[in-house]
Design a protein around this motif. Structure first.
Motif, PDB file in Angstrom:
ATOM      1  N   VAL A  81       3.823   5.136  13.798  1.00 43.01           N
ATOM      2  CA  VAL A  81       2.748   4.272  14.266  1.00 43.01           C
ATOM      3  C   VAL A  81       3.312   3.280  15.283  1.00 43.01           C
ATOM      4  N   GLU A  82       2.627   3.200  16.418  1.00 41.96           N
ATOM      5  CA  GLU A  82       3.061   2.262  17.450  1.00 41.96           C
ATOM      6  C   GLU A  82       2.448   0.884  17.194  1.00 41.96           C
ATOM      7  N   GLU A  83       1.163   0.914  16.843  1.00 42.68           N
ATOM      8  CA  GLU A  83       0.488  -0.356  16.585  1.00 42.68           C
ATOM      9  C   GLU A  83      -0.592  -0.173  15.524  1.00 42.68           C
ATOM     10  N   ILE A  84      -0.707  -1.156  14.675  1.00 42.07           N
ATOM     11  CA  ILE A  84      -1.759  -1.114  13.669  1.00 42.07           C
ATOM     12  C   ILE A  84      -2.489  -2.454  13.708  1.00 42.07           C
ATOM     13  N   VAL A  85      -3.818  -2.367  13.683  1.00 45.62           N
ATOM     14  CA  VAL A  85      -4.618  -3.591  13.692  1.00 45.62           C
ATOM     15  C   VAL A  85      -5.331  -3.698  12.349  1.00 45.62           C
ATOM     16  N   LEU A  86      -5.102  -4.797  11.666  1.00 43.09           N
ATOM     17  CA  LEU A  86      -5.726  -5.018  10.366  1.00 43.09           C
ATOM     18  C   LEU A  86      -6.807  -6.085  10.483  1.00 43.09           C
ATOM     19  N   GLU A  87      -7.856  -5.856   9.743  1.00 40.65           N
ATOM     20  CA  GLU A  87      -8.936  -6.833   9.715  1.00 40.65           C
ATOM     21  C   GLU A  87      -8.921  -7.467   8.327  1.00 40.65           C
ATOM     22  N   ILE A  88      -8.694  -8.759   8.281  1.00 38.32           N
ATOM     23  CA  ILE A  88      -8.601  -9.435   6.994  1.00 38.32           C
ATOM     24  C   ILE A  88      -9.560 -10.623   6.946  1.00 38.32           C
ATOM     25  N   GLY A  89     -10.446 -10.573   5.997  1.00 39.38           N
ATOM     26  CA  GLY A  89     -11.434 -11.638   5.848  1.00 39.38           C
ATOM     27  C   GLY A  89     -10.810 -12.910   5.299  1.00 39.38           C
ATOM     28  N   ASP A  90     -11.331 -14.029   5.747  1.00 39.49           N
ATOM     29  CA  ASP A  90     -10.827 -15.330   5.282  1.00 39.49           C
ATOM     30  C   ASP A  90     -11.052 -15.526   3.784  1.00 39.49           C
ATOM     31  N   LEU A  91     -11.991 -14.791   3.212  1.00 38.94           N
ATOM     32  CA  LEU A  91     -12.298 -14.940   1.790  1.00 38.94           C
ATOM     33  C   LEU A  91     -11.688 -13.821   0.947  1.00 38.94           C
ATOM     34  N   GLN A 125       8.490   0.638  12.665  1.00 36.34           N
ATOM     35  CA  GLN A 125       8.616   0.122  14.040  1.00 36.34           C
ATOM     36  C   GLN A 125       7.289  -0.394  14.585  1.00 36.34           C
ATOM     37  N   ALA A 126       6.258  -0.315  13.793  1.00 37.46           N
ATOM     38  CA  ALA A 126       4.925  -0.624  14.310  1.00 37.46           C
ATOM     39  C   ALA A 126       4.709  -2.119  14.545  1.00 37.46           C
ATOM     40  N   LYS A 127       3.931  -2.388  15.573  1.00 39.02           N
ATOM     41  CA  LYS A 127       3.500  -3.748  15.813  1.00 39.02           C
ATOM     42  C   LYS A 127       2.253  -3.959  14.953  1.00 39.02           C
ATOM     43  N   CYS A 128       2.261  -5.025  14.184  1.00 45.49           N
ATOM     44  CA  CYS A 128       1.132  -5.281  13.292  1.00 45.49           C
ATOM     45  C   CYS A 128       0.315  -6.464  13.804  1.00 45.49           C
ATOM     46  N   VAL A 129      -0.942  -6.179  14.109  1.00 45.00           N
ATOM     47  CA  VAL A 129      -1.831  -7.233  14.610  1.00 45.00           C
ATOM     48  C   VAL A 129      -2.859  -7.535  13.519  1.00 45.00           C
ATOM     49  N   ILE A 130      -3.013  -8.812  13.205  1.00 47.33           N
ATOM     50  CA  ILE A 130      -3.986  -9.164  12.177  1.00 47.33           C
ATOM     51  C   ILE A 130      -5.147  -9.944  12.791  1.00 47.33           C
ATOM     52  N   GLU A 131      -6.335  -9.434  12.566  1.00 50.86           N
ATOM     53  CA  GLU A 131      -7.534 -10.133  13.029  1.00 50.86           C
ATOM     54  C   GLU A 131      -8.234 -10.736  11.824  1.00 50.86           C
ATOM     55  N   ASN A 132      -8.401 -12.042  11.853  1.00 54.35           N
ATOM     56  CA  ASN A 132      -9.089 -12.708  10.739  1.00 54.35           C
ATOM     57  C   ASN A 132     -10.588 -12.720  10.961  1.00 54.35           C
ATOM     58  N   LYS A 133     -11.311 -12.483   9.898  1.00 51.17           N
ATOM     59  CA  LYS A 133     -12.762 -12.512   9.959  1.00 51.17           C
ATOM     60  C   LYS A 133     -13.255 -13.696   9.145  1.00 51.17           C
ATOM     61  N   ALA A 153       5.635  -9.251   2.156  1.00 50.29           N
ATOM     62  CA  ALA A 153       5.422  -7.955   1.501  1.00 50.29           C
ATOM     63  C   ALA A 153       5.469  -6.818   2.516  1.00 50.29           C
ATOM     64  N   TRP A 154       4.926  -7.102   3.694  1.00 45.88           N
ATOM     65  CA  TRP A 154       4.859  -6.099   4.763  1.00 45.88           C
ATOM     66  C   TRP A 154       6.258  -5.605   5.120  1.00 45.88           C
ATOM     67  N   LYS A 155       7.176  -6.559   5.321  1.00 48.27           N
ATOM     68  CA  LYS A 155       8.547  -6.208   5.703  1.00 48.27           C
ATOM     69  C   LYS A 155       9.190  -5.272   4.685  1.00 48.27           C
ATOM     70  N   GLU A 156       8.908  -5.508   3.423  1.00 55.33           N
ATOM     71  CA  GLU A 156       9.459  -4.664   2.365  1.00 55.33           C
ATOM     72  C   GLU A 156       8.762  -3.298   2.330  1.00 55.33           C
ATOM     73  N   ALA A 157       7.444  -3.337   2.435  1.00 54.16           N
ATOM     74  CA  ALA A 157       6.644  -2.120   2.246  1.00 54.16           C
ATOM     75  C   ALA A 157       6.830  -1.096   3.355  1.00 54.16           C
ATOM     76  N   VAL A 158       7.105  -1.549   4.584  1.00 57.93           N
ATOM     77  CA  VAL A 158       7.164  -0.607   5.707  1.00 57.93           C
ATOM     78  C   VAL A 158       8.543   0.034   5.900  1.00 57.93           C
ATOM     79  N   LYS A 159       9.524  -0.422   5.166  1.00 61.54           N
ATOM     80  CA  LYS A 159      10.875   0.129   5.312  1.00 61.54           C
ATOM     81  C   LYS A 159      10.877   1.648   5.132  1.00 61.54           C
ATOM     82  N   GLU A 160      11.501   2.309   6.122  1.00 57.13           N
ATOM     83  CA  GLU A 160      11.627   3.772   6.089  1.00 57.13           C
ATOM     84  C   GLU A 160      10.284   4.493   5.994  1.00 57.13           C
TER      85      GLU A 160
END
Ligand SMILES: [Zn+2]
Length: 113
Positions: A26-36, A59-67, A47-54
């Protein structure tokens, strides 16, 4: 930890998407996360740093959009911004409402290479 299980389930979905697309990672992933949604940004980063290992997301760029939270009053139908889940209707003070936006945790887009 709530955030770790979120990160792991995103990794799982991403692995599947990459497999289905016949890609490598994955080159880039965009996540949508609600404020609530009850997600702590710092905890998720950690958690992300641990979870994405191997994984395909390492290598993905993670973009978070808050709703922002948004609700519709069940009494007067007024639509309003919700900061806390227990906020009352600013128009009629009723607490019964339908949540329209703000609790989502989802992958908005994923770029596979
Ligand atoms: Zn109302």
């Amino acid at each position: 930890m709530h955030e770790l299980s979120i990160a792991l389930s995103i990794v799982e979905t991403a692995e599947e998407e990459v497999r289905n697309a016949g890609g490598r990672q994955v080159e880039e992933i965009v996540l949508e996360i609600g404020d609530l949604a009850g997600v702590e940004q710092d905890a998720l980063d950690f958690a992300w740093k641990e979870a994405v290992k191997e994984t395909v997301l390492e290598q993905a760029k993670c973009v978070i959009e808050n709703k922002a939270g948004k609700a519709r009053c069940l009494n007067c139908q007024y639509e309003f911004a919700l900061t806390y889940i227990y906020d009352i209707c600013p128009s009629c003070s009723d607490f019964r409402k339908e949540l329209m936006q703000g609790k989502e945790i989802k992958i908005k887009s994923i770029t596979i290479i």
